[in-house]
Write a protein that holds these residues in place. Sequence first.
Motif, PDB file in Angstrom:
ATOM      1  N   PRO A 154       0.824  -1.208   0.000  1.00  0.00           N
ATOM      2  CA  PRO A 154       0.000   0.000   0.000  1.00  0.00           C
ATOM      3  C   PRO A 154       0.856   1.254   0.000  1.00  0.00           C
ATOM      4  CG  PRO A 154      -0.054  -1.062   2.149  1.00  0.00           C
ATOM      5  CD  PRO A 154       0.649  -2.004   1.223  1.00  0.00           C
ATOM      6  N   ALA A 155       0.354   2.313  -0.615  1.00  0.00           N
ATOM      7  CA  ALA A 155       1.126   3.543  -0.789  1.00  0.00           C
ATOM      8  C   ALA A 155       1.730   4.050   0.513  1.00  0.00           C
ATOM      9  CB  ALA A 155       0.250   4.615  -1.430  1.00  0.00           C
ATOM     10  N   GLY A 156       1.003   3.975   1.602  1.00  0.00           N
ATOM     11  CA  GLY A 156       1.477   4.528   2.860  1.00  0.00           C
ATOM     12  C   GLY A 156       2.350   3.607   3.684  1.00  0.00           C
ATOM     13  N   ALA A 157       2.866   2.546   3.101  1.00  0.00           N
ATOM     14  CA  ALA A 157       3.619   1.534   3.847  1.00  0.00           C
ATOM     15  C   ALA A 157       4.837   2.137   4.551  1.00  0.00           C
ATOM     16  CB  ALA A 157       4.074   0.420   2.910  1.00  0.00           C
ATOM     17  N   SER A 158       5.177   1.548   5.706  1.00  0.00           N
ATOM     18  CA  SER A 158       6.343   1.969   6.471  1.00  0.00           C
ATOM     19  C   SER A 158       7.605   1.305   5.936  1.00  0.00           C
ATOM     20  CB  SER A 158       6.160   1.602   7.938  1.00  0.00           C
ATOM     21  OG  SER A 158       6.189   0.183   8.093  1.00  0.00           O
ATOM     22  N   ARG A 159       8.749   1.737   6.439  1.00  0.00           N
ATOM     23  CA  ARG A 159      10.022   1.118   6.047  1.00  0.00           C
ATOM     24  C   ARG A 159      10.008  -0.372   6.367  1.00  0.00           C
ATOM     25  NH1 ARG A 159      15.795   1.552   5.976  1.00  0.00           N
ATOM     26  NH2 ARG A 159      16.380  -0.595   5.465  1.00  0.00           N
ATOM     27  N   VAL A 196       3.524   7.872  -1.082  1.00  0.00           N
ATOM     28  CA  VAL A 196       4.543   6.850  -0.870  1.00  0.00           C
ATOM     29  C   VAL A 196       5.778   7.517  -0.266  1.00  0.00           C
ATOM     30  CG1 VAL A 196       6.049   5.145  -1.966  1.00  0.00           C
ATOM     31  CG2 VAL A 196       3.728   5.486  -2.825  1.00  0.00           C
ATOM     32  N   ASP A 197       6.376   6.869   0.724  1.00  0.00           N
ATOM     33  CA  ASP A 197       7.605   7.374   1.333  1.00  0.00           C
ATOM     34  C   ASP A 197       8.783   6.945   0.448  1.00  0.00           C
ATOM     35  OD1 ASP A 197       9.787   8.063   2.874  1.00  0.00           O
ATOM     36  OD2 ASP A 197       8.848   7.469   4.772  1.00  0.00           O
ATOM     37  N   VAL A 198       9.163   7.811  -0.471  1.00  0.00           N
ATOM     38  CA  VAL A 198      10.217   7.481  -1.430  1.00  0.00           C
ATOM     39  C   VAL A 198      11.555   7.290  -0.721  1.00  0.00           C
ATOM     40  CG1 VAL A 198      11.407   8.212  -3.534  1.00  0.00           C
ATOM     41  CG2 VAL A 198       8.987   8.757  -3.227  1.00  0.00           C
ATOM     42  N   GLU A 199      11.814   8.091   0.290  1.00  0.00           N
ATOM     43  CA  GLU A 199      13.071   7.958   1.034  1.00  0.00           C
ATOM     44  C   GLU A 199      13.163   6.584   1.700  1.00  0.00           C
ATOM     45  OE1 GLU A 199      13.988  12.620   2.170  1.00  0.00           O
ATOM     46  OE2 GLU A 199      12.879  11.380   3.592  1.00  0.00           O
ATOM     47  N   ALA A 200      12.047   6.119   2.260  1.00  0.00           N
ATOM     48  CA  ALA A 200      12.034   4.793   2.887  1.00  0.00           C
ATOM     49  C   ALA A 200      12.228   3.699   1.846  1.00  0.00           C
ATOM     50  CB  ALA A 200      10.733   4.577   3.649  1.00  0.00           C
ATOM     51  N   VAL A 201      11.615   3.863   0.673  1.00  0.00           N
ATOM     52  CA  VAL A 201      11.778   2.881  -0.408  1.00  0.00           C
ATOM     53  C   VAL A 201      13.236   2.820  -0.847  1.00  0.00           C
ATOM     54  CG1 VAL A 201      11.200   2.370  -2.819  1.00  0.00           C
ATOM     55  CG2 VAL A 201       9.393   3.047  -1.226  1.00  0.00           C
ATOM     56  N   ARG A 202      13.867   3.967  -0.997  1.00  0.00           N
ATOM     57  CA  ARG A 202      15.267   3.989  -1.429  1.00  0.00           C
ATOM     58  C   ARG A 202      16.165   3.313  -0.388  1.00  0.00           C
ATOM     59  NH1 ARG A 202      18.696   6.572  -5.234  1.00  0.00           N
ATOM     60  NH2 ARG A 202      20.790   5.809  -4.744  1.00  0.00           N
ATOM     61  N   ALA A 203      15.949   3.635   0.885  1.00  0.00           N
ATOM     62  CA  ALA A 203      16.768   3.025   1.940  1.00  0.00           C
ATOM     63  C   ALA A 203      16.570   1.511   1.982  1.00  0.00           C
ATOM     64  CB  ALA A 203      16.424   3.647   3.282  1.00  0.00           C
ATOM     65  N   ALA A 204      15.312   1.070   1.842  1.00  0.00           N
ATOM     66  CA  ALA A 204      15.015  -0.365   1.865  1.00  0.00           C
ATOM     67  C   ALA A 204      15.623  -1.055   0.658  1.00  0.00           C
ATOM     68  CB  ALA A 204      13.508  -0.583   1.901  1.00  0.00           C
ATOM     69  N   ALA A 330      -0.942  11.179  10.632  1.00  0.00           N
ATOM     70  CA  ALA A 330       0.383  11.691  10.994  1.00  0.00           C
ATOM     71  C   ALA A 330       1.467  11.165  10.068  1.00  0.00           C
ATOM     72  CB  ALA A 330       0.695  11.330  12.445  1.00  0.00           C
ATOM     73  N   ARG A 331       1.376   9.887   9.697  1.00  0.00           N
ATOM     74  CA  ARG A 331       2.413   9.312   8.823  1.00  0.00           C
ATOM     75  C   ARG A 331       2.366   9.946   7.439  1.00  0.00           C
ATOM     76  NH1 ARG A 331       6.588   6.890   7.358  1.00  0.00           N
ATOM     77  NH2 ARG A 331       6.595   5.412   5.669  1.00  0.00           N
ATOM     78  N   GLN A 332       1.172  10.105   6.881  1.00  0.00           N
ATOM     79  CA  GLN A 332       1.046  10.746   5.580  1.00  0.00           C
ATOM     80  C   GLN A 332       1.511  12.208   5.626  1.00  0.00           C
ATOM     81  OE1 GLN A 332      -0.628   9.526   2.237  1.00  0.00           O
ATOM     82  NE2 GLN A 332       0.686   7.997   3.209  1.00  0.00           N
TER      83      GLN A 332
END
Length: 430
Positions: A154-159, A196-204, A330-332
């Motif tokens: 899902p778009a809002g997924a966490s790291r 989507v948390d692009v920074e989290a996707v890149r780190a993962a 809050a996350r979004q």
Amino acid sequence: MAMRGKPKTNSKKIGDRELSPATLMMGLGYDPVLSEGSLKPPIFLTSTFAFESAAAGKRFFEHITGKREGPADGLVYSRFNGPNQEILEDRLAVWDGADDSLVFSSGMSAIATLLLALVGQNDVIVHSGPLYAATETLIARILSRFGVSFVDFPAGASRDDIDVILARAQALASQKGGKVALVYLESPANPTNALVDVEAVRAARDTAFPGEQKPAIAIDNTFLGPLWQQPLKQGAELVIYSLTKYAGGHSDLVAGGVSGDQRLLDIIRPMRNTIGTICDPNTAWMLLRSLETLELRMRRAGENALKVCTFLRDHPKVEGLGYLGFISDARQKDIFDRHCTGAGSTFSLFIKGGEAESFRFLDALQIAKLAVSLGGTETLASHPAAMTHLSVPDERKKALGITDNLVRVSIGIEDPDDLIADFAQALDAV
């Protein structure tokens, strides 16, 4: 003399000052001297280009066929390149700070060409959800014929969630004898506006693939880009646009673009050359004209959307708003604050009721047009569940939040008070 290749003039700086994209849209990539002094680029309506010599023709084709990296250093044939397309690519790349850009005949031809270039038989695609319905169809129903699988989140997924998904994709790829070929994102998602948390996707991604062979990270930036979001700064490597939308912005053309790392564009370009998905010179010329006013149009539309959504937020017949300016999660909100510089002008409006009430609202609109698409000078409204996402299975629509009372709205540049009056009378009809 007609323009031949990229001109050597047009600096992106005055002294140490970096010129803004709004300024560069007026001249970058074009030298009037090479086109009889014409202030604006002519439309080059030709299928082929004459070579200065046989050696030059050979050199140009070495680029076209991939024997030399990068774009051709001359003009060859309009399936490969052309003056209007090359000027457009120069200017499009500026907005995202990309190495270069490629332009295509539609947003979907850009996406299809990218996928065909980067994904092979038995490979796995990791993607966020929801995606534009045609993109989901292309991945799930068409590429699957060639053994390509997907794993989505899902778009809002966490790291942590993304780590799990990447591990699952690696296991699936190993089982199939393929590789994880691509991480494909869409943010904000169509039509829910989930980020989507692009920074989290890149780190993962970097953690899961520590070697040199990493799946590229591509993102559809159509809803906010390029003014309100520049995902290359958050770690994406390719940015995809339906240039039909804000870049074109007048609902009179269809085109697509991909901007990003030269290394990846050098893989996509030969595929575009082979299957012929480049945009035509007339469309490229129209886009050059539109890019000159992109910042003005997007800013006005964004200001209008804030005013309209402020009215809609407390209306008794509105159940909710998927507007990035009023994020409650809050996350979004954290993703928005890190990734975005504006809330955009496209949002989800949830009418109290279901399909019948939503249809009554849509049918009552007088200024806003009942039509699909977004990012034009005019305000548009549509019903995703019954229109753009009709082909998506009901269970998946439910899981993705694409409900029968969701109306997608794209605010234009009309007078905002007139738009509020139109929405008010249309809600009265619900």
